[in-house]
Design an enzyme around this catalytic site. Sequence first.
Site, PDB file in Angstrom:
ATOM      1  CG  ASP A 124      -0.197  -0.071   2.531  1.00 31.47           C
ATOM      2  OD1 ASP A 124       0.798  -0.830   2.633  1.00 31.47           O
ATOM      3  OD2 ASP A 124      -0.598   0.628   3.474  1.00 31.47           O
ATOM      4  CD  GLU A 142       4.245   0.933   6.833  1.00 30.49           C
ATOM      5  OE1 GLU A 142       5.000   1.244   7.775  1.00 30.49           O
ATOM      6  OE2 GLU A 142       3.898   1.749   5.963  1.00 30.49           O
TER       7      GLU A 142
END
Lengths: 499, 499
Positions: free
Chosen positions: B125, B190
Amino acid sequence: AESLLAFLLLLVGGMFSASTLPPGPLEKVFQYIDLHQDEFVQTLKEWVAVESDSVQPVPRLRRELLRMVGLAADRLRGLGARVASVDAGFQQLSDGQTLPIPPILLAELGSDPKKPTVCFYGHLDVQPARQEDGWLTDPYTLTEVDGKLYGRGTTDNKGPVLAWINAVSAFKALDEDLPVNIKFLIEGMEESGSLALEELVRKEKSGFFSSVDCIVISDNLWISRRKPALIYGTRGNSYFTVEVKCRDQDFHSGTFGGILNEPMADLVALLGSLVDASGRILVPGIYGHVAPVTEEEKRVYEAIDLDVEEYRNSSQVKKFLFDTKEELLMHLWRYPSLSIHGIEGAFHEPGAKTVIPGRVIGKFSIRLVPHMDMSVVETQVKQHLEYIFSKRNSSNQMTVSMALGLHPWIANISDHQYLAAKRAIKTVFGTEPDMIRDGSTIPIAKILQDTTQKSVIMLPLGAVDDGEHSQNEKINRWNYIEGSKLFAAFFLEMAKLHS
Amino acid sequence: AESLLAFLLLLVGGMFSASTLPPGPLEKVFQYIDLHQDEFVQTLKEWVAVESDSVQPVPRLRRELLRMVGLAADRLRGLGARVASVDAGFQQLSDGQTLPIPPILLAELGSDPKKPTVCFYGHLDVQPARQEDGWLTDPYTLTEVDGKLYGRGTTDNKGPVLAWINAVSAFKALDEDLPVNIKFLIEGMEESGSLALEELVRKEKSGFFSSVDCIVISDNLWISRRKPALIYGTRGNSYFTVEVKCRDQDFHSGTFGGILNEPMADLVALLGSLVDASGRILVPGIYGHVAPVTEEEKRVYEAIDLDVEEYRNSSQVKKFLFDTKEELLMHLWRYPSLSIHGIEGAFHEPGAKTVIPGRVIGKFSIRLVPHMDMSVVETQVKQHLEYIFSKRNSSNQMTVSMALGLHPWIANISDHQYLAAKRAIKTVFGTEPDMIRDGSTIPIAKILQDTTQKSVIMLPLGAVDDGEHSQNEKINRWNYIEGSKLFAAFFLEMAKLHS
């Protein structure tokens, strides 16, 4: 039932009036006001029904505000006044939109050179109000509960404006000679900074205002629920910003924490140097020009009706900095105070953000009192902060600015209009007024006084718990009706002092 | 032209590699990587094209994120890995909405008990990016300019994830035996707090992680543009809130200024008691558990390649608190620091509001270092603030809370994985790495280490100016390609140390 209620209220009103009514025209005027009080309440109801909110800049509300000004102009014309509805131009909004500023009404009734001329200042606009904010009744439907007239604008300022009109209308209806020439200065933007007013007042100094003897403002409250008050001073305000800048962007506290002169650390030290835990301002010299307390002044505070415990409870404060009535009042009215309002540019939201703000602006202001000099205060504050900052040996940049400066206002309470108002209060309420000040800054008084060079008086009608600007704003029926009488009595006393 | 460019880049790449390539399989792997670098860049381009933003909680972006995880799973399966795509449940948003958390990938390639097992942690991400925020190119179209590959996620963290995959794929394509068993732990949340990761890691402690020898994180940057680094520590963080309350509602500074213990005055005094102008934390005892500086440690700082002037200029800071490289690094990495982040509940907007905030919450945090004990720090901070507050004799209420506590992480740099990484860096770059720490808190290292009881290493590939989380994020082609070689060399060195 309504006439019974009116009768009972007449009785109650009478209980608080002087036991013997004055002879002559005033007696008839008072009786007229008592007997027509339901009409007066009905007019207030009609005015409250107009959502004349000047704060929310939307066309619908602005149209309502213009309609309100039109209603008032009609009412004044109905009294026989000559009314000028002065175009006030347009309000520029930050989004580029434009809204009309409601016209300012300049009205006059009578121009007998043998009579004094009293000018009433009032405003027709109101603060926003929505029932879902906590109103128990619809804010724009005047609702009477236990003698309290609830509704937005009842006390701020439609009720007092109408009380003045009621007083005049009683003389008119009875075909009694008005003891004074009457002028009206009525605006619709008071809650939005009185846009365009100062300019008009300046323009009319040698015109409309030249014949005025005093200007009456009735836009505050008593300090009590039952005892009338006269206001003879308001504090000024010097609003400061102090910016500390390292760079424009923020930092991450993980990546830079430990090696920077952090602007927030500097700013907190600067703000922390301004006032001590006892409320004393630490800026050197700041108390140098504050007027010394006189014995006469002390007696004024002693005479004021204030239950400290009740005041503390209604303020929801555990403890004030001072215990006695006199100390509290002096620190609210006649000593300067310093408040830290907040910080722009730092993290202010809920949650935990690990930011080192790169540039922060602290905001604080000092309420000014006679005879503080605003430019001296500005220099003292700047020098103090520069000294504190220099001691830190920080590599950041500091900039102090005075963003706003409003002078304190104080009246001479031996002036005619104060003597007249005291006598009128004695006549209507049978008591001496609390002689009070307002700790806030009410620029209009100072503006009117400075621009017109005329005397100003603040002659409030509302009780301390009226809740101006709050939910469930109200004016007591008793205050509204006795206030109308008070203005009538004031006319007479002004005339007496004039002759 | 493209093959000429590839050839030139091969030459440039070679200039920074060791002058003599190692014999045997690694030589072939390096050659393969150099020759296939355009393919590797092409794959990175395909991954960057997926707007896998986990921060903005909108269904479209979440679908992109899920697609990204699917692409990565396919790529890992293409390498011959067994891939488990573990369902991670749902994210509850504050508005009641629900979004799927992307599955966490657990992949493995090889299970030879004679080989060590290295597990790579990475994330797919990215932070939000919009061209109008100041990107010179479309953030989701990888664009190469002067050897710099611009695009969101290039350095954080898609580039490093692919570098690891590239290294493995080179062995596979050449049909060379992989010197280590490979595992992958790949998540997609994350940038949004690694939702669901810790739970999965705990669950898999005796499963997936039982055979792991070390975990490699490549989610940071070097401290230089050209010199590689190994990271062996990160600071922790204790985030505090200190609330000072008089009452829930605000006050008007005109009406109440002068008689209140103003919460902002208390808070500013409390915050001002935390840290001095030199950055030293004033909470008594706070330095008591900080590990003493050893002579060996000093030599580590001396060896680090950091141009203080360049660092200061690129940080846009006029002056740091310290002048030498060693002092700066120690204060960023191995000493605690305290930052004041801001105040909730005070006036924070532009303009001038004369409010006395009734209830304010100050926020500050302390970056923790070995061997500070978080609960000791909590007690010290609370006792200190209570003492300062009690001295003010304020009638307000003060409440101090530690809102968040994250332990510092430190690795033993004599561990196998650090030795292997150093040797691999020597092989690929012909230099010793900077041995550095990160002043920020990277919870994943500590979580993985504590939960799995396995060694962790942070082996970054990106240059100091990559701009992770910023506009114009990039990874240098050179870093990406040499980084792929570095991982290949790391496999070999881990195997050597194992045998």
